[in-house]
Design an enzyme around this catalytic site. Structure first.
Site, PDB file in Angstrom:
ATOM      1  CE1 TYR A 149      -3.217  -2.801   0.235  1.00  0.00           C
ATOM      2  CE2 TYR A 149      -4.334  -1.462   1.878  1.00  0.00           C
ATOM      3  CZ  TYR A 149      -4.319  -2.541   1.032  1.00  0.00           C
ATOM      4  OH  TYR A 149      -5.411  -3.379   0.987  1.00  0.00           O
ATOM      5  CE  LYS A 216       0.700 -17.139   2.095  1.00  0.00           C
ATOM      6  NZ  LYS A 216       0.012 -18.347   2.508  1.00  0.00           N
ATOM      7  CG  ASP A 267      -2.488 -19.227   4.497  1.00  0.00           C
ATOM      8  OD1 ASP A 267      -1.702 -18.915   5.410  1.00  0.00           O
ATOM      9  OD2 ASP A 267      -2.173 -20.000   3.576  1.00  0.00           O
ATOM     10  CG  ASP A 291      -7.340  -3.254   4.007  1.00  0.00           C
ATOM     11  OD1 ASP A 291      -8.363  -2.949   4.636  1.00  0.00           O
ATOM     12  OD2 ASP A 291      -7.187  -2.987   2.802  1.00  0.00           O
TER      13      ASP A 291
END
Ligand code: NAD
Length: 401
Positions: A149, A216, A267, A291
């Site tokens: 972002y 991740k 995840d 987010d």
């Protein structure tokens, strides 16, 4: 006449009559702001027995600013927020068309508001898709400035994208399909550690059991993996006595009153929040993960209509309703004011007026339990009576005991 809030040596200095700038917002913004201000003033007065009072200072942004000054975001607004350090805002229309600066981006850059903080909790009685929505009670600290972002992104086929692809291929042998769009994902140790430190400080102060780093890093080893590594490092170096890594908790060993630092792959974390929400408390995440998690978690407890948020830096903070302007209901005294009211509760908590924050939450709990609620909740709650935005505000005040 009020006084300015100051910030010295990492602490807020809050006078009894602090001046706090507000932006009422577009669309339904004025409806919900009017209700929120009524609740804030009544609760502050009640809790402090008339000793404290907020001196609200209106600053302009959005459509109201454009009508008055021909600018969507006048410099005077940014100056006032910088001077007074803490502000609260209703939702703003995102004007269609180029060249318009977003208030959130402008403030984030100007005041270095690096943490987006989103508490997600359940209010008894609110319709939810979950069997036991009350088990979820988390505060998400999302990094606000870095990651994908950060805005370093080049269009497919552009000179910049093609140059980056060529450079990476020639210099490092990277294989990127020609004509691809390119986005850059910068993540720094500095940016990560100040975010994670803020989350840990909050957990220590609020006596939360754990802080979970969500990343991740199994795939993106240096960016997301860096987030994990730097997060554990700052916990050890700055909060070594007050925290303990989950990996060091042996069978039968307690945590000794320390905040447990754990990490989860993104995840898996989505699954965990659905299956074992009560094992999580404070969450620290890079921008994109944070987010996605914030909205998914809010949906579990009954949606975004009740979700508050704050953008916080060191000595500066801007709180806001997380929903939009709901323009079709503008001026009808109809929509739910809870998101901006709960954002105000977060603001008072940050400023050390914890009694005010707790009283606002008691008021909202009581109002929802009484089933006199705005249309969005009333239509889903069996036996509920629909009330207007302003009546709902009065109902909240009645339930502040
Ligand atoms: P929205 O959040 O305004 O509306 C989505 C749905 O939620 C609608 O059905 C609406 O009626 C309902 N809703 C929203 N707030 C509600 C409330 N307080 N009580 C009850 N129901 C509520 O989103 P949108 O329609 O996509 O956007 C409208 C405008 O708001 C756009 O200009 C958008 O750019 C802007 N927006 C601003 C912000 C912000 O300032 N932070 C955030 C999101 C959208």
């Amino acid at each position: 006449m009020g006084d300015r809030i100051e910030f010295q040596q990492g602490r807020w200095i809050v006078p009894d009559r602090p001046i706090i700038p507000f932006i009422e917002g577009d669309g339904t913004g004025p409806d919900i702001w009017r209700a929120a201000r009524r609740v804030f003033d009544a609760v502050v007065e009640k809790v402090s027995k008339g000793r404290r009072r907020v001196e609200w200072l209106e600053v302009l942004a959005g459509e109201k600013a454009f009508k008055a000054t021909n600018s969507w975001l006048p410099e005077a607004t940014l100056d006032a927020i910088r001077a007074h350090r803490v502000a609260i805002k209703g939702p703003l229309t995102t004007p269609v068309g180029g060249g318009i600066r977003s208030l959130n981006v402008a403030l984030r850059q100007l005041l270095d508001l690096y943490a987006c903080i989103r508490p997600v909790r359940y209010f008894e009685g609110v319709p939810s898709p979950m069997k036991q929505p009350g088990k979820l009670n988390v505060v998400i600290f999302r990094e606000n400035i870095e990651d994908v972002y950060s805005g370093v992104e080049y269009q497919a086929g552009s000179e910049q994208a093609d140059a980056v692809i060529r450079f990476l291929a020639e210099r490092y042998g990277a294989k990127i399909r020609s004509g691809s769009a390119i986005g850059i994902k910068p993540m720094s140790k500095f940016g990560t550690q100040r975010l994670v430190a803020k989350a840990i400080q909050y957990a220590i102060q609020a006596r939360c059991p754990s802080v979970t780093l969500v990343h991740k890093g199994n795939i993106m080893k240096f960016t997301e993996g860096g987030f994990r590594e730097w997060g554990y490092e700052v916990a050890r170096q700055r909060f070594g006595d007050q925290t303990v890594p989950e990996a060091e908790l042996g069978p039968g060993k307690g945590n000794g009153g320390r905040v447990v630092i754990k990490d989860r792959i993104t995840d898996a974390m989505f699954a965990q929040l659905v299956l074992r929400p009560d094992e999580y408390s404070v969450i620290a995440a890079p921008n994109l993960n944070g987010d996605l998690l914030s909205d998914a978690a809010a949906a579990q407890v009954g949606g975004l209509g009740l979700a508050p948020g704050g953008n916080v830096g060191d000595g500066y903070a801007v709180y806001e309703a997380t929903h939009g302007t709901a323009p079709k209901y503008a001026g009808q005294d109809k929509v739910n004011p809870c998101s901006v009211i709960l954002s105000g509760a977060m603001m008072f908590e940050e400023l050390g007026w914890t009694d005010v924050a707790a009283a606002i939450i008691r008021g909202i709990e009581g109002a929802i339990a009484s089933k006199r609620v705005t249309y969005d909740l009333a239509r889903q709650l069996p036996g509920a009576t629909e009330v207007s935005t302003s009546q709902f505000a009065e109902c909240i005040i009645e339930h502040v005991r």
